[in-house]
Scaffold this motif. Structure first.
Motif, mmCIF file in Angstrom:
data_model
loop_
_atom_site.group_PDB
_atom_site.id
_atom_site.type_symbol
_atom_site.label_atom_id
_atom_site.label_comp_id
_atom_site.label_asym_id
_atom_site.label_seq_id
_atom_site.Cartn_x
_atom_site.Cartn_y
_atom_site.Cartn_z
ATOM 1 N N CYS A 59 -4.548 12.028 5.180
ATOM 2 C CA CYS A 59 -3.549 12.863 5.224
ATOM 3 C C CYS A 59 -3.902 14.222 5.999
ATOM 4 O O CYS A 59 -4.664 14.759 5.619
ATOM 5 N N CYS A 62 -2.868 16.721 2.363
ATOM 6 C CA CYS A 62 -3.861 16.788 1.320
ATOM 7 C C CYS A 62 -5.117 16.051 1.692
ATOM 8 O O CYS A 62 -6.014 16.365 0.556
ATOM 9 N N CYS A 89 3.021 10.349 3.130
ATOM 10 C CA CYS A 89 1.812 10.265 2.186
ATOM 11 C C CYS A 89 2.436 10.393 0.795
ATOM 12 O O CYS A 89 3.413 10.831 0.461
ATOM 13 N N THR A 91 0.912 11.174 -2.023
ATOM 14 C CA THR A 91 0.639 12.151 -2.865
ATOM 15 C C THR A 91 1.224 13.377 -2.551
ATOM 16 O O THR A 91 1.674 14.114 -3.499
ATOM 17 N N CYS A 92 1.461 13.845 -1.161
ATOM 18 C CA CYS A 92 2.019 15.091 -1.108
ATOM 19 C C CYS A 92 3.436 14.990 -0.208
ATOM 20 O O CYS A 92 4.059 16.102 0.035
HETATM 21 ZN ZN LIG Z 1 -0.680 13.853 1.620
#
Ligand SMILES: [Zn+2]
Length: 121
Positions: A59, A62, A89, A91-92
């Motif tokens: 990514c 992140c 992504c 996650t972020c």
């Molecule tokens: Zn990310």
């Protein structure tokens, strides 16, 4: 016992960290990002180029490892004549688009979108 990391050893270290980052991304995305950041820092410090495969799987924001439909949402869009893979992504939430045609000579990469198409359809 500890070996000093310098020169060519950095490649091995990056590979090693990449393996950990990949393993961690499903269990602990935060740790995956941590190792991803280490990879980028080592590469910068040693003026190394990160392998395009590794870069693509990371990514941009992140730096955790992106795995289709596991740590990232993947969709394929057709724009004019070229296909674009859109990664989001998990996650972020960072998004990135990768044209497929650009990597047509790249076996590893070609294998992946085909697998993705199967999952989506
Ligand atoms: Zn990310």
């Amino acid at each position: 016992m500890s070996k000093k990391v310098q020169g060519n050893d950095s490649f091995q270290r990056i590979n090693y960290l990449y393996q950990i980052s990949k393993q961690m991304c499903t269990l602990n995305p935060g740790l995956s990002s941590y190792y991803g950041n280490l990879i980028v820092n080592i590469a910068k410090k040693n003026v190394l180029k990160i392998h395009p495969d590794v870069k693509r799987q990371m990514c941009k924001s992140c730096r955790c490892t992106l795995i289709a439909n596991v740590t990232a949402k993947v969709s394929i869009k057709t724009k004019k004549k070229s296909k674009i893979i859109k990664w989001t992504c998990n996650t972020c939430g960072a998004k990135r688009s990768i044209p497929i045609q650009k990597n047509i000579d790249h076996c590893l990469w070609i294998d992946r979108p085909e697998a993705v198409v199967e999952v989506i359809n």
